[in-house]
Design a protein around this motif. Structure first.
Motif, PDB file in Angstrom:
ATOM      1  N   LEU A 342      33.466  16.167   9.682  1.00  0.00           N
ATOM      2  CA  LEU A 342      32.811  17.342   9.183  1.00  0.00           C
ATOM      3  C   LEU A 342      31.826  17.098   8.230  1.00  0.00           C
ATOM      4  O   LEU A 342      30.825  17.942   8.160  1.00  0.00           O
ATOM      5  N   GLY A 343      31.853  16.038   7.559  1.00  0.00           N
ATOM      6  CA  GLY A 343      30.877  15.816   6.478  1.00  0.00           C
ATOM      7  C   GLY A 343      29.715  14.874   6.920  1.00  0.00           C
ATOM      8  O   GLY A 343      28.981  14.504   6.147  1.00  0.00           O
ATOM      9  N   GLY A 344      30.167  14.175   8.090  1.00  0.00           N
ATOM     10  CA  GLY A 344      29.031  13.198   8.407  1.00  0.00           C
ATOM     11  C   GLY A 344      28.896  11.733   7.570  1.00  0.00           C
ATOM     12  O   GLY A 344      28.084  11.100   7.682  1.00  0.00           O
ATOM     13  N   ARG A 345      30.062  11.420   7.071  1.00  0.00           N
ATOM     14  CA  ARG A 345      30.361  10.325   6.269  1.00  0.00           C
ATOM     15  C   ARG A 345      29.910   8.877   6.968  1.00  0.00           C
ATOM     16  O   ARG A 345      30.678   8.941   8.201  1.00  0.00           O
ATOM     17  N   ARG A 346      29.152   8.101   6.619  1.00  0.00           N
ATOM     18  CA  ARG A 346      29.027   6.864   7.284  1.00  0.00           C
ATOM     19  C   ARG A 346      29.826   5.935   6.658  1.00  0.00           C
ATOM     20  O   ARG A 346      29.944   5.709   5.371  1.00  0.00           O
ATOM     21  N   LEU A 347      30.673   5.035   7.583  1.00  0.00           N
ATOM     22  CA  LEU A 347      31.476   3.889   7.091  1.00  0.00           C
ATOM     23  C   LEU A 347      30.694   2.622   7.463  1.00  0.00           C
ATOM     24  O   LEU A 347      30.247   2.378   8.383  1.00  0.00           O
ATOM     25  N   TRP A 348      30.350   1.808   6.492  1.00  0.00           N
ATOM     26  CA  TRP A 348      29.801   0.570   6.482  1.00  0.00           C
ATOM     27  C   TRP A 348      31.147  -0.291   6.798  1.00  0.00           C
ATOM     28  O   TRP A 348      32.226  -0.335   6.297  1.00  0.00           O
ATOM     29  N   ALA A 349      30.758  -1.685   7.425  1.00  0.00           N
ATOM     30  CA  ALA A 349      31.958  -2.203   8.020  1.00  0.00           C
ATOM     31  C   ALA A 349      32.689  -3.014   6.822  1.00  0.00           C
ATOM     32  O   ALA A 349      33.904  -3.339   6.848  1.00  0.00           O
ATOM     33  N   SER A 350      31.850  -3.292   5.763  1.00  0.00           N
ATOM     34  CA  SER A 350      32.467  -3.971   4.808  1.00  0.00           C
ATOM     35  C   SER A 350      33.122  -3.142   3.682  1.00  0.00           C
ATOM     36  O   SER A 350      33.795  -3.774   2.845  1.00  0.00           O
ATOM     37  N   GLU A 351      33.377  -1.814   3.993  1.00  0.00           N
ATOM     38  CA  GLU A 351      34.239  -0.944   3.085  1.00  0.00           C
ATOM     39  C   GLU A 351      35.300  -0.866   3.220  1.00  0.00           C
ATOM     40  O   GLU A 351      35.708  -0.841   4.584  1.00  0.00           O
ATOM     41  N   PRO A 352      36.390  -0.516   2.381  1.00  0.00           N
ATOM     42  CA  PRO A 352      37.974  -0.562   2.756  1.00  0.00           C
ATOM     43  C   PRO A 352      38.302   0.348   3.817  1.00  0.00           C
ATOM     44  O   PRO A 352      38.963   0.156   4.599  1.00  0.00           O
TER      45      PRO A 352
END
Length: 432
Positions: A342-352
């Motif tokens: 819904l918010g379009g949050r991007r997840l970077w591979a290095s984050e938990p």
């Protein structure tokens, strides 16, 4: 009194009434200019007429979907593309004809009449029935004619090169490399066609023990020489009217992606489960956007370069991200899943949080070695049986069927939402 309230109950009589009502609406639309040229009064008139006949279609299918489906299939397995074609011929007015769809395809998304919504109404009813839905899903798990024709040559050479996918068998591993280097592996009908063929061949070839998917090296100026997993749906094609509901959005979910999850349905006659399945792994270089991230949710093992990211911008684009709404909560939990979808949050591979979707993160220079180790682990004898049981537990077939029934209509409606047409139009304008 609306047209829908006058629908008689016997199938033949109801079908005739529906046909007459649909012809009346078609005649009205033929007298009007294209949608973008209609003044408000004509738009309201067209919308009211279409709404009325769509209520009639919904009521017709609520009473007769199993009879309709039986008459269309004769007990045989028909793929979704063939099913809607048959429905247009046998029950005129139920879904758009081939000629009507061809006319729609010649228009931009903004200038279409939205006839695919009628396909969505039909397929929601078919998939929503506990009798017809499983039968259609089962039909979509069978190998395609194209794959069966190519199988002897692939077994001999271990190599297939298509426009969108390169398939190579090496030491028992099927390497599926997405190779639309000029468009960052953005998805369209050709990509779905080639991916399904490659998945079928992978599952049919007895010499393949493990399957692996990765993006190839790009020729696109921004990423030339670098690997990219996928940029998701081709928004230029969506704006120009070349992302169809059946041939792309539904075929993708019910075809090759579901085959990765469930396996390939083979002919009955043996006491063993009638599915040819393999363990699947994938590696993400650079990014997996939209459909790329959707695809990652069905693999048994996912690796990523430490500088890669994942995202599902479908809600910002205005559409539904395939079956990600069904699968993502299972991995991320409800709050984070909503932030992503819904918010379009991007997840970077290095984050938990990304580690809930990615099994291994490696430095780009070390990714190839990590891939080889992962593929070796997936070749274990007990992996195949356990992945089947895990998939049955994670996503029961009936849960998937019910989701896809609603998806068929909701995605059709979203394709013709004013916000979607405006957004993809602006996206295209910015890049031309």
């Amino acid at each position: 009194m609306t047209l829908a309230s006058t629908l008689p109950s016997p199938l033949a009589a109801a079908a005739n009434t529906l046909r007459g009502a649909a012809e009346h609406v078609d005649d009205l639309l033929a007298t009007l200019p294209r949608p973008t040229r209609r003044p408000p009064g004509q738009r309201a008139e067209a919308a009211a007429a279409q709404d009325d006949v769509r209520r009639m279609r919904e009521r017709f299918l609520a009473h007769h979907v199993e009879e309709v489906y039986a008459q269309l299939t004769g007990g045989h397995s028909l793929r979704i593309e063939t099913l809607v074609t048959q429905a247009a011929e046998v029950f005129p007015g139920l879904v758009p004809t081939a000629a009507q769809l061809a006319d729609e395809r010649s228009r931009t998304q903004a200038d279409k009449e939205g006839r695919e919504i009628d396909q969505g109404i039909f397929l929601r009813a078919v998939l929503g029935s506990p009798v017809t839905g499983p039968h259609l899903i089962d039909a979509m798990l069978r190998p395609t004619a194209r794959a069966l024709a190519l199988l002897p040559d692939f077994r001999r050479t271990g190599l297939l090169q298509t426009e969108a996918v390169r398939l190579e068998r090496r030491d028992g591993v099927a390497h599926l490399t997405m190779c639309r280097g000029d468009r960052l592996n953005a998805e369209d009908e050709q990509q779905v066609e080639d991916m399904e063929t490659a998945v079928d061949l992978t599952l049919l070839d007895e010499d393949v023990k493990v399957a692996f998917v990765r993006g190839g090296e790009m020729t696109h100026p921004r990423y030339r020489g670098k690997r990219v997993f996928s940029a998701g749906i081709n928004l230029k094609y969506l704006s120009s009217g070349n992302i169809p509901l059946v041939g792309f959005l539904l075929r993708r979910e019910l075809g090759y992606i579901n085959k990765i999850v469930r396996g390939l349905r083979l002919d009955d006659g043996d006491w063993r489960p009638p599915y040819a399945a393999k363990p699947w792994a994938a590696a993400v270089d650079a990014f997996a956007i939209g459909g790329g991230t959707q695809l990652l949710l069905v693999f048994d093992h996912v690796l990523a370069a430490s500088d890669a990211f994942l995202s599902l911008p479908a809600a910002k684009e205005g559409i539904i991200p395939g079956a990600a709404n069904l699968r993502l909560t299972r991995s991320l939990g409800p709050r984070t899943a909503r932030q992503v979808i819904l918010g379009g949050r991007r997840l970077w591979a290095s984050e938990p949080d990304a580690r809930l979707l990615i099994d291994e993160v490696a430095e780009p220079a070390d990714l190839d070695d990590a891939i080889e180790r992962a593929l070796q682990r997936l070749s274990g004898e007990a992996v195949l049986a356990n992945r089947r049981m895990l998939n049955l537990s994670d996503e029961p077939p009936e849960e998937f069927r019910r989701y896809m029934a609603e998806f068929a209509l909701q995605q059709a409606l979203r394709l013709y939402g004013a916000d979607v047409i405006d957004k993809v139009g602006r996206f295209t304008a910015q890049r031309t």
